[in-house]
Design a protein around this motif. Sequence first.
Motif, PDB file in Angstrom:
ATOM      1  N   MET A  18       0.831  -1.208   0.000  1.00  0.00           N
ATOM      2  CA  MET A  18       0.000   0.000   0.000  1.00  0.00           C
ATOM      3  C   MET A  18       0.864   1.256   0.000  1.00  0.00           C
ATOM      4  O   MET A  18       0.583   2.212  -0.727  1.00  0.00           O
ATOM      5  CB  MET A  18      -0.935  -0.001   1.208  1.00  0.00           C
ATOM      6  CG  MET A  18      -2.074  -0.982   1.094  1.00  0.00           C
ATOM      7  SD  MET A  18      -3.298  -0.768   2.401  1.00  0.00           S
ATOM      8  CE  MET A  18      -2.770  -2.023   3.549  1.00  0.00           C
ATOM      9  N   SER A  21       2.385   2.022  -3.381  1.00  0.00           N
ATOM     10  CA  SER A  21       1.352   2.531  -4.283  1.00  0.00           C
ATOM     11  C   SER A  21       0.997   3.977  -3.943  1.00  0.00           C
ATOM     12  O   SER A  21       0.783   4.796  -4.845  1.00  0.00           O
ATOM     13  CB  SER A  21       0.116   1.634  -4.222  1.00  0.00           C
ATOM     14  OG  SER A  21       0.429   0.345  -4.704  1.00  0.00           O
ATOM     15  N   PHE A  22       0.928   4.300  -2.645  1.00  0.00           N
ATOM     16  CA  PHE A  22       0.652   5.685  -2.240  1.00  0.00           C
ATOM     17  C   PHE A  22       1.802   6.618  -2.630  1.00  0.00           C
ATOM     18  O   PHE A  22       1.568   7.743  -3.076  1.00  0.00           O
ATOM     19  CB  PHE A  22       0.398   5.774  -0.729  1.00  0.00           C
ATOM     20  CG  PHE A  22      -1.051   5.622  -0.371  1.00  0.00           C
ATOM     21  CD1 PHE A  22      -1.966   6.627  -0.636  1.00  0.00           C
ATOM     22  CD2 PHE A  22      -1.490   4.457   0.245  1.00  0.00           C
ATOM     23  CE1 PHE A  22      -3.304   6.476  -0.308  1.00  0.00           C
ATOM     24  CE2 PHE A  22      -2.831   4.302   0.583  1.00  0.00           C
ATOM     25  CZ  PHE A  22      -3.735   5.311   0.307  1.00  0.00           C
ATOM     26  N   LEU A  61      -6.968   3.810  -6.150  1.00  0.00           N
ATOM     27  CA  LEU A  61      -5.985   3.347  -5.170  1.00  0.00           C
ATOM     28  C   LEU A  61      -6.673   2.893  -3.888  1.00  0.00           C
ATOM     29  O   LEU A  61      -6.340   1.839  -3.329  1.00  0.00           O
ATOM     30  CB  LEU A  61      -4.984   4.466  -4.871  1.00  0.00           C
ATOM     31  CG  LEU A  61      -3.957   4.203  -3.773  1.00  0.00           C
ATOM     32  CD1 LEU A  61      -3.118   2.968  -4.061  1.00  0.00           C
ATOM     33  CD2 LEU A  61      -3.066   5.432  -3.598  1.00  0.00           C
ATOM     34  N   ASN A  64      -8.287  -0.522  -4.271  1.00  0.00           N
ATOM     35  CA  ASN A  64      -7.291  -1.594  -4.278  1.00  0.00           C
ATOM     36  C   ASN A  64      -6.672  -1.799  -2.898  1.00  0.00           C
ATOM     37  O   ASN A  64      -6.384  -2.933  -2.503  1.00  0.00           O
ATOM     38  CB  ASN A  64      -6.232  -1.348  -5.342  1.00  0.00           C
ATOM     39  CG  ASN A  64      -6.719  -1.729  -6.723  1.00  0.00           C
ATOM     40  OD1 ASN A  64      -7.474  -2.676  -6.889  1.00  0.00           O
ATOM     41  ND2 ASN A  64      -6.300  -0.980  -7.725  1.00  0.00           N
ATOM     42  N   CYS A  65      -6.485  -0.716  -2.140  1.00  0.00           N
ATOM     43  CA  CYS A  65      -5.981  -0.865  -0.768  1.00  0.00           C
ATOM     44  C   CYS A  65      -7.003  -1.591   0.101  1.00  0.00           C
ATOM     45  O   CYS A  65      -6.622  -2.398   0.962  1.00  0.00           O
ATOM     46  CB  CYS A  65      -5.625   0.491  -0.177  1.00  0.00           C
ATOM     47  SG  CYS A  65      -4.087   1.167  -0.858  1.00  0.00           S
ATOM     48  N   ILE A  68      -6.423  -5.154  -0.651  1.00  0.00           N
ATOM     49  CA  ILE A  68      -5.228  -5.649   0.059  1.00  0.00           C
ATOM     50  C   ILE A  68      -5.578  -5.952   1.514  1.00  0.00           C
ATOM     51  O   ILE A  68      -5.204  -6.989   2.059  1.00  0.00           O
ATOM     52  CB  ILE A  68      -4.083  -4.611  -0.007  1.00  0.00           C
ATOM     53  CG1 ILE A  68      -3.589  -4.438  -1.443  1.00  0.00           C
ATOM     54  CG2 ILE A  68      -2.923  -5.018   0.908  1.00  0.00           C
ATOM     55  CD1 ILE A  68      -2.671  -3.241  -1.634  1.00  0.00           C
TER      56      ILE A  68
END
Length: 196
Positions: A18, A21-22, A61, A64-65, A68
């Motif tokens: 995560m 990605s951030f 995002l 998707n987080c 996860i």
Amino acid sequence: MLNLPLQPRYLLPPLFLMLFSFIFAAFDLNNLLEFNRTLVEQGELWRLFTSQFVHANYAHLGLNCLGIFLIWLLHGEYTSARRYAFNVSVLAVWCGLGVYLFCPSIHIYTGLSALLHGVIIWGAVKDTTLGLKSGYLLFVGVWIKIVMEQINGPDASIGKLINSTVAIDAHLIGAIGGTLLAIPLVVTYLKNKNAT
């Protein structure tokens, strides 16, 4: 009481995924990292891998987080940091190559969702090898979702939220990758079962 996999070896890998990605979103690295068919064909092959870790926007995002996080809740205790990194890396390459080879209409692609379909399939198979009936339900449920997407097309509300077309063919590629990645689990399970 919930028995969550809170030990660092289980918690840190999804947090790092995560975080990366951030960071990529915060520094607006899409132009450098996203799948861009034209640029891949010009030799920028890293995009096949890195495209999985950049997103169309923060809503994309965030979704998707959430994926996860849910996978961590379900299967966090199944993977060491090494196994997690291996699964994510193999599925990232698999999904990028799959989009390139089998989805010629996709010119720009971003996001973890295809890869996450593979990760959850792997976890569902791991569940089944541990004797958990929920693994069968999860495996079948994900495949029903994939089939329904193929029949009905992408979810328009999700597409509107992320301001992008949902790449349902990439989801299929990711689920196939997760299924193939899980074959060694099944082979080991069957060998152990036959040995007893």
